[in-house]
Design an enzyme around this catalytic site. Structure first.
Site, PDB file in Angstrom:
ATOM      1  N   SER A 138     -20.821  -5.255  32.470  1.00  0.00           N
ATOM      2  CA  SER A 138     -20.660  -6.518  31.758  1.00  0.00           C
ATOM      3  C   SER A 138     -19.181  -6.813  31.575  1.00  0.00           C
ATOM      4  O   SER A 138     -18.343  -5.901  31.577  1.00  0.00           O
ATOM      5  CB  SER A 138     -21.338  -6.438  30.384  1.00  0.00           C
ATOM      6  OG  SER A 138     -20.999  -7.542  29.574  1.00  0.00           O
ATOM      7  N   TYR A 151     -22.145  -2.169  22.140  1.00  0.00           N
ATOM      8  CA  TYR A 151     -22.442  -2.682  23.475  1.00  0.00           C
ATOM      9  C   TYR A 151     -21.194  -2.651  24.351  1.00  0.00           C
ATOM     10  O   TYR A 151     -21.243  -2.189  25.502  1.00  0.00           O
ATOM     11  CB  TYR A 151     -22.992  -4.102  23.381  1.00  0.00           C
ATOM     12  CG  TYR A 151     -23.381  -4.694  24.714  1.00  0.00           C
ATOM     13  CD1 TYR A 151     -24.481  -4.201  25.408  1.00  0.00           C
ATOM     14  CD2 TYR A 151     -22.641  -5.731  25.279  1.00  0.00           C
ATOM     15  CE1 TYR A 151     -24.842  -4.740  26.640  1.00  0.00           C
ATOM     16  CE2 TYR A 151     -22.989  -6.273  26.504  1.00  0.00           C
ATOM     17  CZ  TYR A 151     -24.090  -5.776  27.188  1.00  0.00           C
ATOM     18  OH  TYR A 151     -24.442  -6.297  28.412  1.00  0.00           O
TER      19      TYR A 151
END
Length: 253
Positions: A138, A151
């Site tokens: 990501s 995250y």
């Protein structure tokens, strides 16, 4: 792109980027193993729609507990493994003042530990075929965002894991790369707990946070996964490639 007949595992293939990648591999003539916690029948149907002759294997399971089963079932069915796409991912929101250790463990177990296990079990088979791995990371692994510390940390760890394993496996001619998507229009944000109204507002805001002025689509990430998995990228390993409309180079003022 020389993917016809290759055996490819796509984790998290029930929806979003995973579903788009599975469909793209089927279109290329690969034998696709679809894994997910949810029944991925519609993904299977989509693969058949683009290639009626596609050879598919559907494995319902959780990457945090079923990594060895996923690899073994694939080998039992097809006898080889050429590409592993570690796409299954999980996120939770929360400031360090609020997030608890159970949330930390859930995110790290899915985004890092499961990838380690799948890679470990898959590696001997990839060495035999001189295959490759594509990890779905990501932009959060490249940039820092308040409220997403766990995250972001998990994806940064995945990026470093990608680079290290690329070096481990390079002498065996096995390549390892990652894609780093920006905001992509999937169910991911709703799974984070966003309401329909919040998601709409977030996607609208993405017009200003991405240099290209919009969020991305799953197929735009899938196309790059196909490229990295194919011989067209034969001299690329250890790369973490942003698919983010320029978000990672933005410097808000």
């Amino acid at each position: 792109m020389s993917l016809a007949g290759k055996v490819v595992i796509v984790t998290g293939a029930s929806s979003g980027i995973g579903a788009a990648a599975a469909k793209a591999f089927a279109q290329q003539g690969a034998k696709v193993v679809l894994t997910g916690r949810n029944e991925a029948k519609y993904t299977e149907a989509a693969c058949k729609a683009v290639n009626s002759k596609a050879e598919l294997l559907l494995i319902i399971g959780d990457v945090t507990t079923d990594a060895e089963k996923i690899i073994k079932t694939t080998i039992d069915k097809f006898g080889q493994l050429d590409v592993l796409v570690n796409n299954a991912g999980f996120g939770e929101r929360g400031s360090i003042l609020d997030i608890d250790v159970d949330q930390f463990d859930r995110v790290m177990n899915t985004n890092v530990r499961a990838v380690f296990l799948l890679t470990k079990y898959a590696a001997p088979h990839l060495v035999k075929t001189q295959g490759n791995i594509v990890n779905v990371s990501s932009v959060a692994g490249l940039r820092s965002y308040a409220g997403f510390s766990v995250y972001c940390t998990s994806k940064a760890a995945l990026d470093q894991f990608t680079r290290c394993i690329a070096l481990d496996l390079a002498p065996k001619n096995v390549r390892v790369n990652a894609v780093n998507p920006g905001v992509i229009v999937t169910e991911f944000h709703k799974r984070l707990g966003l309401s329909d109204e919040e998601e709409t507002k977030f996607l609208k805001h993405s017009k200003s946070t991405h240099a290209l002025g919009r969020a991305g689509e799953p197929n735009e990430v899938a196309d790059v996964i196909i490229f990295l998995a194919s011989d067209s990228s034969s001299f690329i390993t250890g790369a973490t490639l942003p698919i983010d409309g320029g978000r990672n180079i933005m410097c808000p003022r």
